[in-house]
Design an enzyme around this catalytic site. Structure first.
Site, PDB file in Angstrom:
ATOM      1  CG  ASP A   1     -13.328   6.419  -1.663  1.00  0.00           C
ATOM      2  OD1 ASP A   1     -13.299   6.321  -0.421  1.00  0.00           O
ATOM      3  OD2 ASP A   1     -12.306   6.302  -2.366  1.00  0.00           O
TER       4      ASP A   1
ATOM      5  CG  HIS B   1      -8.286   0.082  -3.283  1.00  0.00           C
ATOM      6  ND1 HIS B   1      -7.528  -1.004  -2.902  1.00  0.00           N
ATOM      7  CD2 HIS B   1      -8.997   0.445  -2.168  1.00  0.00           C
ATOM      8  CE1 HIS B   1      -7.764  -1.290  -1.629  1.00  0.00           C
ATOM      9  NE2 HIS B   1      -8.641  -0.427  -1.165  1.00  0.00           N
TER      10      HIS B   1
ATOM     11  NE  ARG C   1      -3.932   0.550   1.792  1.00  0.00           N
ATOM     12  CZ  ARG C   1      -5.180   0.628   2.265  1.00  0.00           C
ATOM     13  NH1 ARG C   1      -5.451   1.375   3.310  1.00  0.00           N
ATOM     14  NH2 ARG C   1      -6.168  -0.039   1.680  1.00  0.00           N
TER      15      ARG C   1
ATOM     16  CB  CYS D   1     -14.141   1.430  -0.736  1.00  0.00           C
ATOM     17  SG  CYS D   1     -13.633   3.142  -0.623  1.00  0.00           S
TER      18      CYS D   1
ATOM     19  NE  ARG E   1     -10.493  -5.134  -0.062  1.00  0.00           N
ATOM     20  CZ  ARG E   1      -9.773  -4.119   0.437  1.00  0.00           C
ATOM     21  NH1 ARG E   1     -10.384  -3.074   0.943  1.00  0.00           N
ATOM     22  NH2 ARG E   1      -8.455  -4.119   0.381  1.00  0.00           N
TER      23      ARG E   1
ATOM     24  CD  GLN F   1     -13.064  -1.604  -1.459  1.00  0.00           C
ATOM     25  OE1 GLN F   1     -12.294  -1.525  -0.526  1.00  0.00           O
ATOM     26  NE2 GLN F   1     -14.291  -2.070  -1.325  1.00  0.00           N
TER      27      GLN F   1
HETATM   28  N1  NVA Z   1      -9.781   6.752  -1.864  1.00  0.00           N
HETATM   29  C1  NVA Z   1      -9.514   6.302  -0.524  1.00  0.00           C
HETATM   30  C2  NVA Z   1      -9.779   4.849  -0.406  1.00  0.00           C
HETATM   31  C3  NVA Z   1      -9.558   4.263   0.957  1.00  0.00           C
HETATM   32  C4  NVA Z   1      -9.804   2.791   1.016  1.00  0.00           C
HETATM   33  C5  NVA Z   1      -8.096   6.644  -0.146  1.00  0.00           C
HETATM   34  O1  NVA Z   1      -7.203   6.449  -0.979  1.00  0.00           O
HETATM   35  O2  NVA Z   1      -7.871   7.124   0.962  1.00  0.00           O
HETATM   36  N1   CP Z   2     -11.402  -0.049   1.858  1.00  0.00           N
HETATM   37  C1   CP Z   2     -10.151  -0.168   2.368  1.00  0.00           C
HETATM   38  O1   CP Z   2      -9.182  -0.425   1.656  1.00  0.00           O
HETATM   39  O2   CP Z   2     -10.083   0.008   3.716  1.00  0.00           O
HETATM   40  P1   CP Z   2      -8.763   0.219   4.582  1.00  0.00           P
HETATM   41  O3   CP Z   2      -8.144   1.522   4.136  1.00  0.00           O
HETATM   42  O4   CP Z   2      -9.221   0.247   5.995  1.00  0.00           O
HETATM   43  O5   CP Z   2      -7.814  -0.910   4.296  1.00  0.00           O
END
Ligand code: NVA
Ligand code: CP
Length: 304
Positions: free
Chosen positions: A222, A131, A104, A262, A290, A134
């Site tokens: 989101d 992502h 990540r 998400c 997930r 997801q």
């Molecule tokens: N768009 C959000 C998704 C989190 C799962 C982010 O990148 O923070």
């Molecule tokens: N939706 C998602 O990826 O959640 P987290 O950021 O908690 O992993």
């Protein structure tokens, strides 16, 4: 054949995606029936997280345990990609010890470099660009609720962000149409959208919520400020206020439309408390899936 990665949907065919959905459904059923499925016995996953996480971390870790393997969590202070060592050196070191790596990160380049140098599969656990885990979990959730994906219209209200990008890529491969309504200046990547359209995806990008939501089977949203954009949060809260998923907007979609997010959600911003708690909301089914989808991704990457 060389090792496979899951960085986005570019390298996945429609058949690959359905193979992952089928395997995820099978693993889910086995888990619920209490049937052991140690398909990755003694295998080890290294999880690099440069950003916070609840769902992604726990589902990879729990998933690996259920598959008979083990997961090692590496937070931002441990690896310090690009500071303590390069992504290339990190990838080559990890490849000597573990069987699979999830990352990540902020920059897609970090992920690409890791994948280029790793000799084991690399999974995108969220980057600023996409992502994929997801959206694969989301598609499995839709298949469970509707039996199939064919003909579904997914409408995304809000930022043209990483999750939206993965939906655009999904629409390139899967039998869905995708509409996104966002304020001017917050559109998803033009290159990605053009490529998807060229490959036959039915995609609408508009500033009009009404246009996007008409006929929607799914109303998706989101956060307005993604991780790394915290300093823009106040400005974004103003810019995006007409895009909030509330009862009025959901009422403009199909009567039986499903509401998806998400997570994590900011209630009162991109979605109201009433909507996320409503009978139309399937956000925790998404979160559950997930686990099953990521287990399937790991097995698919390591065994096929
Ligand atoms: N768009 C959000 C998704 C989190 C799962 C982010 O990148 O923070
Ligand atoms: N939706 C998602 O990826 O959640 P987290 O950021 O908690 O992993």
């Amino acid at each position: 054949m060389g090792k496979k990665d899951l960085l986005n949907f570019t390298g996945l065919s429609r058949e690959d995606m359905f193979a992952i959905f089928d395997l995820a459904a099978e693993l889910k059923q086995k888990l619920k029936a209490g049937i052991a499925h140690p398909l990755l016995a003694r295998r080890c996953l290294a999880m690099i997280f440069e950003k916070p996480s609840l769902r992604t971390r726990v589902t990879f870790e729990a998933g690996m345990v259920q598959l008979g393997g083990h997961a090692v969590f590496l937070g931002p202070n441990e690896v310090q990609l690009g500071v303590r060592e390069t992504p290339a050196d990190c990838a080559r070191s990890l490849s000597r010890w573990v069987d699979i790596i999830s990352v990540r990160t902020f920059f897609q380049e970090t992920l690409d470099e890791m994948a280029r140098y790793a000799t084991v599969p690399v999974i995108n656990a969220l980057s600023d660009e996409s992502h994929p885990c997801q959206v694969l979990a989301d598609c499995l959730t839709l298949i469970e609720h509707r039996g199939k994906l064919d003909g579904l219209k997914v409408t995304f209200l809000g930022d043209g962000n990483n999750v939206a990008h993965s939906w655009i890529e999904a629409a390139e491969k899967l039998p869905i149409s995708f509409a996104l309504a966002c304020p001017k200046g917050y559109e998803p990547s033009r290159d990605l959208t053009d490529r998807a359209r060229k490959n036959g995806a039915r995609i609408l990008i508009t500033q009009s919520v009404e246009e996007a939501i008409s006929g929607a089977d799914v109303v998706y949203t989101d956060v307005w400020a993604s991780m790394g954009q915290e300093r823009e949060a106040v400005e974004r809260a103003m810019v995006f206020r007409d895009y909030q998923v509330n009862e009025r907007l959901v009422g403009m979609a199909k009567k039986d439309a499903m509401v998806m997010h998400c997570l994590p959600a900011h209630r009162g911003q991109e979605i109201t408390h009433e909507v996320i708690e409503s009978a139309q909301s399937i956000v925790f089914d998404q979160a559950e899936n997930r686990l099953h989808v990521q287990k399937a991704i790991m097995v698919w990457l390591l065994q096929s």
